[in-house]
Write a protein that holds these residues in place. Structure first.
Motif, PDB file in Angstrom:
ATOM      1  N   SER A 262       1.428   7.910  -6.017  1.00 44.33           N
ATOM      2  CA  SER A 262       0.585   8.466  -6.111  1.00 44.33           C
ATOM      3  C   SER A 262       0.879  10.074  -6.122  1.00 44.33           C
ATOM      4  O   SER A 262       0.661  10.694  -6.147  1.00 44.33           O
ATOM      5  CB  SER A 262      -1.007   8.390  -4.749  1.00 44.33           C
ATOM      6  OG  SER A 262      -1.638   7.255  -5.867  1.00 44.33           O
TER       7      SER A 262
ATOM      8  N   THR B 266       1.997   1.956  -3.901  1.00 45.39           N
ATOM      9  CA  THR B 266       1.004   3.138  -4.146  1.00 45.39           C
ATOM     10  C   THR B 266       0.766   4.879  -4.247  1.00 45.39           C
ATOM     11  O   THR B 266       0.439   5.124  -4.807  1.00 45.39           O
ATOM     12  CB  THR B 266      -0.432   2.056  -4.454  1.00 45.39           C
ATOM     13  OG1 THR B 266      -0.927   1.835  -3.259  1.00 45.39           O
ATOM     14  CG2 THR B 266       0.150   1.048  -5.211  1.00 45.39           C
TER      15      THR B 266
ATOM     16  N   GLU C 194      -0.705  -0.344  -9.104  1.00 45.14           N
ATOM     17  CA  GLU C 194       0.787   0.269  -9.251  1.00 45.14           C
ATOM     18  C   GLU C 194       1.055   0.608 -11.138  1.00 45.14           C
ATOM     19  O   GLU C 194       0.989   1.657 -11.382  1.00 45.14           O
ATOM     20  CB  GLU C 194       1.099  -0.318  -8.958  1.00 45.14           C
ATOM     21  CG  GLU C 194       2.899  -0.785  -8.449  1.00 45.14           C
ATOM     22  CD  GLU C 194       3.838  -0.767  -8.550  1.00 45.14           C
ATOM     23  OE1 GLU C 194       4.985  -0.629  -8.810  1.00 45.14           O
ATOM     24  OE2 GLU C 194       3.803  -2.361  -7.309  1.00 45.14           O
TER      25      GLU C 194
ATOM     26  N   GLN D  34       1.049  -1.313  -0.142  1.00 47.06           N
ATOM     27  CA  GLN D  34      -0.010   0.299  -0.002  1.00 47.06           C
ATOM     28  C   GLN D  34       1.073   0.995  -0.199  1.00 47.06           C
ATOM     29  O   GLN D  34       0.307   2.497  -0.574  1.00 47.06           O
ATOM     30  CB  GLN D  34      -0.653  -0.094   1.496  1.00 47.06           C
ATOM     31  CG  GLN D  34      -1.892   1.438   1.266  1.00 47.06           C
ATOM     32  CD  GLN D  34      -2.736   1.151   2.347  1.00 47.06           C
ATOM     33  OE1 GLN D  34      -2.607   0.372   3.655  1.00 47.06           O
ATOM     34  NE2 GLN D  34      -3.483   2.064   2.842  1.00 47.06           N
TER      35      GLN D  34
ATOM     36  N   GLN E  83      -6.965   6.185  -7.071  1.00 48.06           N
ATOM     37  CA  GLN E  83      -6.207   5.181  -7.766  1.00 48.06           C
ATOM     38  C   GLN E  83      -5.618   3.966  -6.959  1.00 48.06           C
ATOM     39  O   GLN E  83      -4.354   4.359  -6.589  1.00 48.06           O
ATOM     40  CB  GLN E  83      -5.357   5.520  -8.742  1.00 48.06           C
ATOM     41  CG  GLN E  83      -4.563   4.625 -10.198  1.00 48.06           C
ATOM     42  CD  GLN E  83      -6.071   3.890 -10.905  1.00 48.06           C
ATOM     43  OE1 GLN E  83      -6.094   2.596 -10.116  1.00 48.06           O
ATOM     44  NE2 GLN E  83      -6.553   4.386 -11.392  1.00 48.06           N
ATOM     45  N   THR E  84      -5.298   2.612  -6.952  1.00 52.24           N
ATOM     46  CA  THR E  84      -5.051   1.756  -6.528  1.00 52.24           C
ATOM     47  C   THR E  84      -3.946   0.941  -7.216  1.00 52.24           C
ATOM     48  O   THR E  84      -3.112  -0.130  -6.702  1.00 52.24           O
ATOM     49  CB  THR E  84      -5.534   0.884  -4.699  1.00 52.24           C
ATOM     50  OG1 THR E  84      -6.122   0.160  -6.316  1.00 52.24           O
ATOM     51  CG2 THR E  84      -6.256   1.926  -4.618  1.00 52.24           C
TER      52      THR E  84
END
Length: 302
Positions: A245, A241, A272, A238, A269-270
């Motif tokens: 961002s 990502t 990659e 997590q 947006q998650t």
């Protein structure tokens, strides 16, 4: 921290250089045509080039793909050109299924509603690898579907996967293909031995000297290094990502005020792969509005 290679040291098997070359406003189409014509041994028509094309999944749970160089021949065939240095054991073992998935995503986007299946275009997925994907020392592996019980049966579905191993020796590969692949792995004037490669090298040299390309490379490397460091420190997927961002937002902040809708879209947006495409677009954009237009055009194209 990994030592940064200079832009001049990159070869055409490196994602950044092949993408910068084929997406270049002046040299992109002739360079892509030169490479394809050598690989396929035929003339290539007018090309539309969509570099670093991200093909999204069918929904939020679907897996997307990032294609290095997506080429659309006018009135002809579709090509996905993938230089690949992922020589890890798991990456090599998964390569055939990766190719299968790429074909599936390309096919799904190339047949319009109401069109008959006979309209489905021929698709070539071409991997250029610095490792031997199948361990048989061949420079050229061409894969197509067929019938196991009747190997001589003509079964033409328009799909081809080509694996090009830059160091392969078996199978009497064409001399011009051998020279192209050697040049792509060792991109220098000394290795541009044919007239065609000399022209290609002139284009490569011009792109490397392009100030905007150099700035994009510098930005992308520094940001990638920061992302890796943050991901290592956090130790969480997590965190990776989130770092991506934030890197996109940092680049856009320099360009001007970021609309709330754009900021929310980036932070939400998650995926990659999507964020990496956006990161490259942000590094190249000259304004926030240009960035918005670019990511919208990518979404509309897929």
């Amino acid at each position: 921290m990994k030592k940064r290679r200079q832009l001049e040291e990159l070869n055409l098997v490196d994602d950044f250089l092949v993408n910068s070359l084929t997406s270049h406003q002046v040299y992109g189409e002739p360079a892509a045509r030169c490479i394809l014509e050598c690989i396929l041994g035929r003339k290539i028509g007018k090309l539309t080039i969509i570099p670093q094309c991200f093909v999204q999944g069918e929904d939020t749970d679907g897996h997307g793909i990032r294609m290095d160089v997506y080429l659309d021949e006018e009135g002809g065939e579709l090509f996905d050109l993938e230089p690949d240095n992922n020589s890890g054991e798991k990456d090599i073992a998964a390569l055939p299924r990766r190719a299968r998935f790429y074909h599936a995503k390309l096919d799904a986007g190339s047949l319009k509603t109401g069109e008959e299946y006979k309209s489905l275009r021929n698709v070539y997925v071409i991997f250029i690898t610095t490792y031997d994907p199948f361990g048989l020392d061949r420079m050229l592996y061409t894969v197509k579907n067929g019938c196991m019980e009747e190997p001589e049966l003509v079964y033409e579905d328009g799909a081809r996967t080509i694996f090009l191993y830059t160091k392969g020796t078996k199978g009497n590969p064409p001399e011009d293909l051998k020279e192209l692949l050697y040049y792509m792995e060792h991109t220098s004037k000394e290795n541009a031995g044919t007239e065609s490669l000399q022209k290609l090298h002139e284009m490569v040299t011009a792109v490397k000297r392009d100030g905007k390309v150099g700035l994009t490379y510098m930005k992308s490397f520094e940001i990638e290094q920061r992302i890796r460091q943050e991901a290592r420190e956090e130790g969480l997927a997590q965190g990776k990502t989130i770092g991506l961002s934030e890197a996109v937002l940092d680049l856009l902040d320099v360009l001007g005020e970021i609309p709330a809708s754009v900021r929310e879209r980036i932070t939400a947006q998650t995926d990659e792969a999507v964020l990496r495409v956006w990161l490259k677009q942000a590094a190249k954009a000259e304004s926030v509005s240009e960035f918005e237009e670019q990511i919208e055009s990518i979404r509309n194209e897929v």
